[in-house]
Enzyme design. Structure first.
Site, PDB file in Angstrom:
ATOM      1  N   SER A  52      30.585  64.660  16.705  1.00 20.50           N
ATOM      2  CA  SER A  52      30.846  65.064  15.320  1.00 20.50           C
ATOM      3  C   SER A  52      30.207  66.415  15.006  1.00 20.50           C
ATOM      4  O   SER A  52      29.091  66.711  15.424  1.00 20.50           O
ATOM      5  CB  SER A  52      30.286  64.009  14.376  1.00 20.50           C
TER       6      SER A  52
ATOM      7  N   CYS B 268      20.464  61.327   7.633  1.00 17.32           N
ATOM      8  CA  CYS B 268      20.548  62.035   6.355  1.00 17.32           C
ATOM      9  C   CYS B 268      19.339  61.716   5.476  1.00 17.32           C
ATOM     10  O   CYS B 268      18.790  60.624   5.539  1.00 17.32           O
ATOM     11  CB  CYS B 268      21.805  61.608   5.603  1.00 17.32           C
TER      12      CYS B 268
ATOM     13  N   LYS C 102      24.306  55.992  14.387  1.00 16.25           N
ATOM     14  CA  LYS C 102      23.827  57.195  15.084  1.00 16.25           C
ATOM     15  C   LYS C 102      22.392  57.495  14.665  1.00 16.25           C
ATOM     16  O   LYS C 102      22.113  57.722  13.489  1.00 16.25           O
ATOM     17  CB  LYS C 102      24.746  58.384  14.764  1.00 16.25           C
TER      18      LYS C 102
ATOM     19  N   ASN D  93      20.839  62.354  17.943  1.00 16.88           N
ATOM     20  CA  ASN D  93      21.227  63.453  17.077  1.00 16.88           C
ATOM     21  C   ASN D  93      20.303  64.626  17.422  1.00 16.88           C
ATOM     22  O   ASN D  93      19.482  64.526  18.330  1.00 16.88           O
ATOM     23  CB  ASN D  93      21.095  63.030  15.606  1.00 16.88           C
ATOM     24  N   THR D  94      20.387  65.706  16.692  1.00  8.69           N
ATOM     25  CA  THR D  94      19.616  66.901  17.052  1.00  8.69           C
ATOM     26  C   THR D  94      18.116  66.741  16.805  1.00  8.69           C
ATOM     27  O   THR D  94      17.684  66.012  15.920  1.00  8.69           O
ATOM     28  CB  THR D  94      20.108  68.113  16.233  1.00  8.69           C
TER      29      THR D  94
END
Length: 303
Positions: A21, A131, A166, A193-194
């Site tokens: 994504s 998030c 994720k 994720n990053t």
């Protein structure tokens, strides 16, 4: 030729390669370059309840063997994705797509996932818990097992399709968070994720990115990703989707040996738009070299 298909949460895909994504748009942009039906599937751009313009620019900073981005989830919002983006995708992609969902409150996640779950094109929901939780002081949902579990439960309550959570690598104990998601009903886990990174401009003596910090991705983070995939795959019974610095067919095999059922390719798509296609084309050669008859048989083989 060896068998490349794998089963991801009950859905058979032709091969384990999935563009990540945020690096593949909504797919049709890449369909102008090659037939994207060669992919196992892809995870489309992170979608939120409402449209988002994203962070101020500059948003990108280069670094050795990687990049830092702080795009800020720029997207047109779930209603526009359903009315505009998915119909465009349908013209060039005949397989089920993975819907990536982000939110800033539990209700946001549930609302967006419930809408996307009803779309026939969507096969899986990839729920990004990296998030900031606006009701929890801005800390990411994915940094706390309880918060990650609450998001998972809320989404599972309103959906019928496989939910893959994720996870962020910016935590002390990723295993406890993965297990909390599994216990809450997650059908799969995707990671990593990053990582959080930063660059400073020597001339201006200020951060390169307007947001100061951003997500660090690229081949430099691959060993961290392999380690975390290995840890999580050994701790949960649900499928793991591995990602983080993957850029070659050899990387895919290594990630699968660590325990990944499928493998997402991210930053490599931004360097070379043909990266995923080329990895898929190269997989038979690498399988033959390492005497692999079926990719599904090597999942977790490094234990």
């Amino acid at each position: 030729m060896g068998k490349m298909s794998v089963n991801l949460c009950g859905i058979e895909i032709d091969n384990p390669i999935i563009p990540a994504s945020g690096t593949f748009g909504f797919g049709y942009e890449f369909a102008q370059l090659y037939d994207i039906n060669v992919l196992g599937t892809f995870s489309f751009k992170g979608t939120t309840k409402d449209a988002r313009f994203g962070n101020p620019t500059p948003r990108i900073a280069e670094c050795t063997a990687g990049m830092i981005n702080a795009v800020g989830l720029q997207n047109p919002g779930v209603d526009a994705v359903i009315s505009t983006e998915l119909p465009k995708l349908k013209k060039c992609f005949s397989k089920k797509v993975m819907a990536n969902v982000s939110g800033f409150a539990i209700e946001d996640y549930a609302y967006t996932c419930e809408k996307l779950d009803k779309q026939d094109q969507v096969g899986w929901l990839e729920v990004n818990v990296s998030c900031p939780n606006v009701h929890g002081g801005g800390m990411s949902f994915g940094t706390d097992p309880k918060a990650a579990a609450e998001v998972t439960k809320a989404v599972k309550k309103v959906t019928t399709k496989p939910v893959i959570v994720k996870l962020s690598p910016n935590v002390t104990d990723i295993v406890s968070i993965a297990k909390a998601c599994e216990d809450a009903g997650a059908d799969g886990i995707s990671l990593i994720n990053t990582l959080l990174g930063m660059r400073i401009d020597l001339k201006t003596r200020k951060p390169v990115i307007a947001n100061k910090m951003g997500g660090f991705s690229g081949s430099a983070i691959f060993p961290v990703a392999v380690r975390m995939v290995y840890q999580v795959a050994n701790a949960v019974k649900i499928p793991v989707v591995g990602m983080g610095g993957v850029s070659t067919a050899e990387d895919v095999i290594e990630m699968m040996l660590a325990g990944a059922t499928a493998v997402e390719v991210g930053a490599a798509n931004l360097i070379d738009p043909f990266a995923c296609r080329d990895i898929i084309n190269d997989l038979p050669r690498v399988m033959e070299k390492y005497k692999i008859n079926s990719l599904s048989e090597i999942i977790g083989g490094a234990n």
